[in-house]
Design a protein around this motif. Structure first.
Motif, mmCIF file in Angstrom:
data_model
loop_
_atom_site.group_PDB
_atom_site.id
_atom_site.type_symbol
_atom_site.label_atom_id
_atom_site.label_comp_id
_atom_site.label_asym_id
_atom_site.label_seq_id
_atom_site.Cartn_x
_atom_site.Cartn_y
_atom_site.Cartn_z
ATOM 1 N N ASN A 129 6.537 -18.996 -10.625
ATOM 2 C CA ASN A 129 7.196 -18.153 -9.633
ATOM 3 C C ASN A 129 6.191 -17.259 -8.900
ATOM 4 O O ASN A 129 6.463 -16.093 -8.601
ATOM 5 N N GLU A 130 5.051 -17.813 -8.552
ATOM 6 C CA GLU A 130 3.980 -17.014 -7.957
ATOM 7 C C GLU A 130 4.365 -16.363 -6.633
ATOM 8 O O GLU A 130 3.953 -15.233 -6.366
ATOM 9 N N ILE A 131 5.096 -17.058 -5.794
ATOM 10 C CA ILE A 131 5.393 -16.532 -4.462
ATOM 11 C C ILE A 131 6.166 -15.220 -4.558
ATOM 12 O O ILE A 131 5.828 -14.218 -3.916
ATOM 13 N N GLU A 132 7.216 -15.203 -5.386
ATOM 14 C CA GLU A 132 8.000 -13.973 -5.525
ATOM 15 C C GLU A 132 7.191 -12.891 -6.227
ATOM 16 O O GLU A 132 7.236 -11.720 -5.815
ATOM 17 N N ARG A 133 6.462 -13.259 -7.266
ATOM 18 C CA ARG A 133 5.658 -12.264 -7.986
ATOM 19 C C ARG A 133 4.609 -11.641 -7.074
ATOM 20 O O ARG A 133 4.371 -10.439 -7.105
ATOM 21 N N LEU A 162 -1.833 -12.710 -11.457
ATOM 22 C CA LEU A 162 -1.834 -13.497 -10.226
ATOM 23 C C LEU A 162 -3.204 -14.090 -9.906
ATOM 24 O O LEU A 162 -3.334 -14.869 -8.963
ATOM 25 N N GLN A 163 -4.210 -13.738 -10.696
ATOM 26 C CA GLN A 163 -5.531 -14.330 -10.500
ATOM 27 C C GLN A 163 -5.551 -15.809 -10.902
ATOM 28 O O GLN A 163 -6.462 -16.549 -10.523
ATOM 29 N N ALA A 164 -4.566 -16.217 -11.672
ATOM 30 C CA ALA A 164 -4.521 -17.601 -12.158
ATOM 31 C C ALA A 164 -3.157 -18.210 -11.829
ATOM 32 O O ALA A 164 -2.170 -17.489 -11.649
#
Length: 363
Positions: free
Chosen positions: A54-58, A48-50
């Motif tokens: 699907n970033e929001i759910e992750r 999640l640093q980059a």
């Protein structure tokens, strides 16, 4: 007047917790606890640093998992002290920084403080950086204000160096003023390199680095980074000092032995930290080190070599275990919030003024 501070830092090793008594404006540690991050969560947080799919759910799922570890840490602290949740005024929960872009007006600490309040039955103070950013500040480092409260000695100039994933310094001047900023990488690059080549989450005591030889040309290239020359206020993180940044610097050193690279990364942390100390705290007699780096004998020796005429010791010499300092700091920030007292230092962060930091999530 009992508060709990929780910190999971850039090193991504685990959650540090501290139970603190702030009676009579003093700072008295009543216990500490540690909960390791499982490998899968560490991997998720690193990803999640980059930017990614699907970033929001992750991010939301990782926050839930992290907060359950926070709650486990709180449970340990309460059990050790033999007290119930109702004895604690509030928890200061920093969250896990996954993006830090104050130049764009935001900083992002992954957290779910509402869930933490639900799981523990204790008020939670979270989102401790964004108000400073909203006031034009860097939102970091926040620990210099606490370092002043805990370690200041009237008439003496002291430097407190925190070596976590990123390093920062607090210069506590004899006249009572405080300066500080992030000096550059701490353990983050070293941890990533030893994980890649040794399968270990960190280089215990700097033992692997001690088997290698520093590569002067590589160190010079690593230090040839614009951030180091920037004036304060400034802050940094994995947004700059990450694996791809290191890979670019290593392009001309592909045949270097991994242990030699580790030795050079250790020197990078020592050199960039010493450069900052000599620039802004040269009049100090002693540098007190906290954070995980204080337990790395090879790193501590490298730092001492680069600071001739100064003593280098851990904060244990001042009665505070190095691994407790940041958790204590976030308990202190929670206490400051409940007293409606500011937690930032504009001279450090660049904010336009003093601000009460944090947001309340009642249990």
């Amino acid at each position: 007047m009992l508060y709990i501070g929780l910190m999971s830092g850039t090193s991504l090793d685990g959650v540090d917790g501290a139970l603190v008594d702030f009676s009579h404006d003093g700072v008295r540690s009543l216990g500490d606890a540690y909960v390791a991050l499982p490998d899968n969560l560490r991997t998720d947080l690193m990803a999640l640093q980059a930017p990614g799919h699907n970033e929001i759910e992750r991010e939301a799922l990782a926050a839930n998992a992290l907060v359950r570890l926070y709650a486990d840490c709180v449970g340990k602290l309460l059990a050790q002290a033999g007290i119930g949740a109702d004895a604690v005024a509030a928890i200061g929960a920093h969250g896990q920084t996954i993006r830090h872009r104050p130049e764009l007006g935001f900083t992002r600490q992954l957290n779910h403080p509402a869930l933490l309040a639900e799981l523990t039955g204790i008020d939670v103070i979270a989102d401790l950086r964004s108000r400073d950013v909203a006031a034009g500040g860097q939102g970091a480092p926040l620990v210099p204000a606490f370092h002043q409260a805990l370690f200041n000695a009237p008439g003496q100039t002291r430097v407190v160096a925190n070596i976590g994933g990123i390093s920062n310094i607090s210069v506590l001047q004899a006249n009572g003023t405080v300066t500080g900023y992030d000096s550059g990488p701490g353990n983050a690059l070293m941890d990533g390199w030893v994980l890649r080549h040794q399968g270990q989450p960190y280089d215990a005591n700097g033992a692997w680095a001690a088997t290698g030889k520093m590569i002067p040309a590589l160190l010079a290239e690593l230090l040839d980074e614009a951030y180091f020359a920037l004036p304060a206020p400034k802050s940094t993180g994995r947004d700059l000092f990450h694996a791809d940044w290191l890979a670019g610097k290593l392009a001309a050193h592909r045949d270097a032995a991994p242990a030699d690279v580790q030795a050079t990364l250790t020197e990078l942390t020592a050199a960039s930290l010493a450069q900052a100390i000599l620039r802004d705290g040269a009049q100090a007699d002693t540098v007190y080190v906290c954070g995980g780096g204080a337990y790395n004998a090879t790193l501590m020796a490298a730092l001492a070599t680069r600071l001739p005429g100064m003593a280098v010791a851990s904060t244990q010499a001042l009665g505070v275990a190095p691994n407790q300092v940041e958790a204590l700091a976030f308990a202190w920030l929670a206490w400051r919030f409940t007293q409606r007292k500011p937690g930032n230092l504009p001279a450090v962060t660049g904010a336009t003024g003093l601000r009460v930091l944090g947001a309340l999530y009642p249990h």
